[in-house]
Design a protein around this motif. Structure first.
Motif, PDB file in Angstrom:
ATOM      1  N   PRO A 264       0.979  -1.393  -0.055  1.00  0.00           N
ATOM      2  CA  PRO A 264       0.103  -0.103   0.293  1.00  0.00           C
ATOM      3  C   PRO A 264       0.933   1.626  -0.379  1.00  0.00           C
ATOM      4  CG  PRO A 264      -0.537  -1.959   1.610  1.00  0.00           C
ATOM      5  CD  PRO A 264       0.637  -2.240   1.193  1.00  0.00           C
ATOM      6  N   THR A 265       0.075   2.758  -0.591  1.00  0.00           N
ATOM      7  CA  THR A 265       1.479   3.370  -0.799  1.00  0.00           C
ATOM      8  C   THR A 265       1.115   4.100   0.444  1.00  0.00           C
ATOM      9  OG1 THR A 265       0.128   3.817  -3.058  1.00  0.00           O
ATOM     10  CG2 THR A 265       1.367   5.626  -1.961  1.00  0.00           C
ATOM     11  N   SER A 266       0.058   3.672   0.808  1.00  0.00           N
ATOM     12  CA  SER A 266       0.396   4.929   2.669  1.00  0.00           C
ATOM     13  C   SER A 266       1.267   4.090   3.514  1.00  0.00           C
ATOM     14  CB  SER A 266      -1.175   4.764   3.323  1.00  0.00           C
ATOM     15  OG  SER A 266      -1.314   3.311   3.491  1.00  0.00           O
ATOM     16  N   ARG A 267       1.543   2.828   3.861  1.00  0.00           N
ATOM     17  CA  ARG A 267       2.661   2.405   4.235  1.00  0.00           C
ATOM     18  C   ARG A 267       3.677   2.340   3.176  1.00  0.00           C
ATOM     19  NH1 ARG A 267       5.482   0.317   8.924  1.00  0.00           N
ATOM     20  NH2 ARG A 267       6.300  -1.243   8.199  1.00  0.00           N
ATOM     21  N   CYS A 268       4.822   2.284   1.936  1.00  0.00           N
ATOM     22  CA  CYS A 268       5.264   3.003   1.697  1.00  0.00           C
ATOM     23  C   CYS A 268       5.798   4.073   2.040  1.00  0.00           C
ATOM     24  CB  CYS A 268       5.613   3.077   0.373  1.00  0.00           C
ATOM     25  SG  CYS A 268       7.211   3.633  -0.245  1.00  0.00           S
ATOM     26  N   VAL A 269       4.660   5.396   1.976  1.00  0.00           N
ATOM     27  CA  VAL A 269       5.401   6.428   2.688  1.00  0.00           C
ATOM     28  C   VAL A 269       5.295   6.483   4.051  1.00  0.00           C
ATOM     29  CG1 VAL A 269       3.946   9.007   2.810  1.00  0.00           C
ATOM     30  CG2 VAL A 269       4.210   7.563   0.654  1.00  0.00           C
ATOM     31  N   ARG A 270       4.914   5.968   4.979  1.00  0.00           N
ATOM     32  CA  ARG A 270       5.316   6.287   6.234  1.00  0.00           C
ATOM     33  C   ARG A 270       6.419   5.682   6.708  1.00  0.00           C
ATOM     34  NH1 ARG A 270       3.851   9.143  11.116  1.00  0.00           N
ATOM     35  NH2 ARG A 270       4.539   7.242  12.780  1.00  0.00           N
ATOM     36  N   LEU A 271       6.806   4.763   6.006  1.00  0.00           N
ATOM     37  CA  LEU A 271       8.235   4.286   6.099  1.00  0.00           C
ATOM     38  C   LEU A 271       9.282   5.188   5.523  1.00  0.00           C
ATOM     39  CD1 LEU A 271       7.718   0.557   5.306  1.00  0.00           C
ATOM     40  CD2 LEU A 271       8.427   1.446   7.710  1.00  0.00           C
ATOM     41  N   MET A 272       9.521   5.864   5.052  1.00  0.00           N
ATOM     42  CA  MET A 272       9.684   6.526   3.789  1.00  0.00           C
ATOM     43  C   MET A 272      10.065   7.902   4.947  1.00  0.00           C
ATOM     44  SD  MET A 272       8.294   7.293   0.028  1.00  0.00           S
ATOM     45  CE  MET A 272       9.602   9.238  -0.241  1.00  0.00           C
ATOM     46  N   LEU A 273       9.237   8.435   5.938  1.00  0.00           N
ATOM     47  CA  LEU A 273       9.210   9.958   6.500  1.00  0.00           C
ATOM     48  C   LEU A 273      10.250   9.008   8.048  1.00  0.00           C
ATOM     49  CD1 LEU A 273       4.988  11.740   6.220  1.00  0.00           C
ATOM     50  CD2 LEU A 273       7.822  11.942   4.624  1.00  0.00           C
ATOM     51  N   VAL A 274       8.909   7.858   8.051  1.00  0.00           N
ATOM     52  CA  VAL A 274      10.724   7.463   9.698  1.00  0.00           C
ATOM     53  C   VAL A 274      12.009   7.599   9.087  1.00  0.00           C
ATOM     54  CG1 VAL A 274      11.576   5.680  10.989  1.00  0.00           C
ATOM     55  CG2 VAL A 274       8.456   6.087  10.541  1.00  0.00           C
ATOM     56  N   GLY A 275      12.403   7.483   7.951  1.00  0.00           N
ATOM     57  CA  GLY A 275      13.205   7.216   7.428  1.00  0.00           C
ATOM     58  C   GLY A 275      14.132   9.250   7.892  1.00  0.00           C
ATOM     59  N   ILE A 276      13.632   9.648   7.328  1.00  0.00           N
ATOM     60  CA  ILE A 276      13.816  10.855   6.424  1.00  0.00           C
ATOM     61  C   ILE A 276      13.742  11.777   8.092  1.00  0.00           C
ATOM     62  CG2 ILE A 276      13.281  13.089   6.121  1.00  0.00           C
ATOM     63  CD1 ILE A 276      11.526  12.396   3.621  1.00  0.00           C
ATOM     64  N   ALA A 277      12.831  10.806   8.886  1.00  0.00           N
ATOM     65  CA  ALA A 277      13.116  11.460  10.743  1.00  0.00           C
ATOM     66  C   ALA A 277      14.291  11.143  11.335  1.00  0.00           C
ATOM     67  CB  ALA A 277      11.253  11.731  11.045  1.00  0.00           C
ATOM     68  N   ASN A 278      14.827  10.320  11.237  1.00  0.00           N
ATOM     69  CA  ASN A 278      16.315   9.691  11.717  1.00  0.00           C
ATOM     70  C   ASN A 278      17.547   9.954  10.455  1.00  0.00           C
ATOM     71  OD1 ASN A 278      14.758   8.580  13.987  1.00  0.00           O
ATOM     72  ND2 ASN A 278      12.973   7.918  12.356  1.00  0.00           N
ATOM     73  N   GLY A 279      17.290   9.892   9.327  1.00  0.00           N
ATOM     74  CA  GLY A 279      18.041  10.620   8.395  1.00  0.00           C
ATOM     75  C   GLY A 279      18.840   8.863   8.025  1.00  0.00           C
ATOM     76  N   VAL A 280      18.482   8.407   7.940  1.00  0.00           N
ATOM     77  CA  VAL A 280      18.420   6.936   7.073  1.00  0.00           C
ATOM     78  C   VAL A 280      18.838   6.964   5.333  1.00  0.00           C
ATOM     79  CG1 VAL A 280      18.162   4.928   6.432  1.00  0.00           C
ATOM     80  CG2 VAL A 280      16.908   5.945   8.344  1.00  0.00           C
ATOM     81  N   LYS A 281      20.074   7.082   4.964  1.00  0.00           N
ATOM     82  CA  LYS A 281      20.089   7.386   3.779  1.00  0.00           C
ATOM     83  C   LYS A 281      20.190   6.589   2.881  1.00  0.00           C
ATOM     84  CE  LYS A 281      24.768   9.147   5.790  1.00  0.00           C
ATOM     85  NZ  LYS A 281      26.550   8.915   6.281  1.00  0.00           N
ATOM     86  N   GLU A 282      19.992   5.310   3.450  1.00  0.00           N
ATOM     87  CA  GLU A 282      19.384   4.736   1.651  1.00  0.00           C
ATOM     88  C   GLU A 282      18.193   4.038   2.597  1.00  0.00           C
ATOM     89  OE1 GLU A 282      22.086   3.222  -1.754  1.00  0.00           O
ATOM     90  OE2 GLU A 282      21.029   1.225  -0.545  1.00  0.00           O
ATOM     91  N   MET A 283      17.027   3.890   1.922  1.00  0.00           N
ATOM     92  CA  MET A 283      16.057   3.058   2.579  1.00  0.00           C
ATOM     93  C   MET A 283      15.499   2.308   1.227  1.00  0.00           C
ATOM     94  SD  MET A 283      13.588   5.968   3.471  1.00  0.00           S
ATOM     95  CE  MET A 283      14.610   7.800   3.919  1.00  0.00           C
ATOM     96  N   TRP A 284      15.387   0.601   1.888  1.00  0.00           N
ATOM     97  CA  TRP A 284      15.049  -0.707   1.619  1.00  0.00           C
ATOM     98  C   TRP A 284      13.161  -0.925   2.081  1.00  0.00           C
ATOM     99  CZ3 TRP A 284      19.408  -4.805   1.497  1.00  0.00           C
ATOM    100  CH2 TRP A 284      20.476  -3.968   0.861  1.00  0.00           C
ATOM    101  N   ILE A 285      12.243  -0.579   1.166  1.00  0.00           N
ATOM    102  CA  ILE A 285      10.796  -1.134   1.933  1.00  0.00           C
ATOM    103  C   ILE A 285      10.389  -1.504   0.346  1.00  0.00           C
ATOM    104  CG2 ILE A 285       8.088   0.367   1.917  1.00  0.00           C
ATOM    105  CD1 ILE A 285      10.486   2.894   2.687  1.00  0.00           C
ATOM    106  N   ALA A 286      10.169  -3.162   1.399  1.00  0.00           N
ATOM    107  CA  ALA A 286       9.485  -4.014  -0.056  1.00  0.00           C
ATOM    108  C   ALA A 286       8.544  -5.410   0.890  1.00  0.00           C
ATOM    109  CB  ALA A 286      10.047  -4.292  -0.844  1.00  0.00           C
ATOM    110  N   GLN A 287       7.541  -5.568   0.489  1.00  0.00           N
ATOM    111  CA  GLN A 287       7.251  -6.508   1.109  1.00  0.00           C
ATOM    112  C   GLN A 287       7.613  -7.101   0.650  1.00  0.00           C
ATOM    113  OE1 GLN A 287       2.708  -5.980  -0.111  1.00  0.00           O
ATOM    114  NE2 GLN A 287       2.178  -5.050   1.521  1.00  0.00           N
ATOM    115  N   GLN A 288       7.918  -8.711   1.569  1.00  0.00           N
ATOM    116  CA  GLN A 288       8.596 -10.582   0.851  1.00  0.00           C
ATOM    117  C   GLN A 288       7.728 -10.522  -0.028  1.00  0.00           C
ATOM    118  OE1 GLN A 288      11.158 -10.904   1.780  1.00  0.00           O
ATOM    119  NE2 GLN A 288      11.522 -10.821   4.105  1.00  0.00           N
TER     120      GLN A 288
END
Length: 336
Positions: A264-288
């Motif tokens: 779901p787009t909402s889950r992907c975006v939530r994880l993106m915002l978490v990464g931005i808020a915590n300074g993550v340099k590269e984010m891998w976002i995907a279901q198994q």
């Protein structure tokens, strides 16, 4: 005392390994991002009041970014080519957040018109006084075989996905280096890390972005408060397939399958915002099993090639048979 300590470590080690294994099996993001989502800074706190510029904000991931950032209290600059769609997104943001009309700037923009990017950037800075976060989200995908694809399509993909993004970054980055802080977040893809059939040009453009931003990050070591982050989503529910390039510039995609199997787009975006808020340099976002595919390419490339060949053959066969290249992995095609 030392012996007791070592014994405790020996018994705790399997627990530690088992915990990370379970996290990985049930995760939809890499362990760094997952840990940040569990115990890191919350976007609602960190992103409140920041000025965030989102390109490609009229649909898909960009649209959802606007909605979630609005709820976080971020002030927004929304850009895409379709001004009416941007107005629709702004209206929904205002209806579902505490933002006021003046907190959202609609700034129509075409990534291909690079000569306009300086003026657009100055307009954004003059309106809000600063840009805290640039999210490079605009771009298009591809669904075509290399042997059938015009070179014009490859040129268009590189012009839009790569050079358009580089141009926007170069306009905003001097403002951030002058202030000494800021974030440049770029939406790449799983195919920015690994190849995929039917997306040779798209994959090339995303590989180019990975190389550019990995190199840029090392150039900015004197600016520790500037985050350069790339986001590598797997399959996500969006309109990216509908708007994908095919073998000719003006030819639309013939078949767009069911999107339900994708994240779901909402889950992907939530994880993106978490990464931005915590300074993550590269984010891998995907279901198994797509997340496993990331790890295989990173740590066991020979094994990953074998899996890629098997899945790639099926993907090409589905495409040639007139089936949706993605959904046919998960659903059996109906036969008469």
């Amino acid at each position: 005392m030392d012996w007791c300590f070592m014994s405790a470590l020996w018994y705790l080690l399997p627990v530690y390994v088992a915990f990370h294994f379970l996290c990985f099996i049930f995760a939809d993001a890499d362990l760094t991002l997952l840990r940040a989502s569990l115990i890191g800074h919350r976007p609602e706190t960190t992103l409140r009041g920041l000025v965030v510029w989102v390109t490609g904000a009229s649909s898909g991931i960009g649209e959802e970014l606007a909605y979630q950032l609005a709820k976080c209290g971020s002030r927004l600059i929304l850009s895409a080519r379709r001004e009416q769609e941007l107005m629709r997104v702004k209206r929904i943001c205002l209806e579902n957040s505490d933002l006021k009309d003046e907190d959202i700037l609609i700034l129509p923009l075409d990534l291909l018109e690079r000569t306009s990017h300086e003026e657009k950037t100055q307009t954004a800075i003059q309106y809000f006084g600063r840009i805290d976060v640039l999210i490079n989200n605009g771009g298009r995908s591809q669904r075509s075989l290399c042997l059938e694809t015009s070179v014009d399509v490859y040129e268009a993909l590189m012009e839009l996905n790569f050079l358009g993004t580089v141009s926007m970054t170069k306009q905003v980055l001097p403002h951030m280096t002058q202030r000494g802080s800021g974030s440049v977040v770029t939406v790449s893809s799983v195919v920015g890390l690994a190849g995929a059939p039917l997306a040779t040009g798209y994959s090339a453009s995303k590989h180019a972005l990975q190389g550019f931003f990995n190199s840029l990050r090392t150039e900015l070591t004197d600016y520790p408060k500037i985050l350069i982050s790339t986001v590598c989503p797997g399959p996500v529910q969006s309109q990216i397939v509908n708007n994908a390039f095919t073998e000719e510039l003006s030819k639309p995609v013939a078949t767009v399958g069911n999107q339900e199997h994708k994240m779901p787009t909402s889950r992907c975006v939530r994880l993106m915002l978490v990464g931005i808020a915590n300074g993550v340099k590269e984010m891998w976002i995907a279901q198994q099993p797509f997340l496993l595919f990331y790890y295989a390419w990173q740590y066991a490339p020979t094994f990953a090639w074998t899996i890629t060949d098997l899945l790639g053959r099926k993907r090409v066969q589905n495409f040639k048979a007139g089936l949706d290249a993605d959904s046919a992995y998960f659903t059996k095609p109906k036969t008469s």
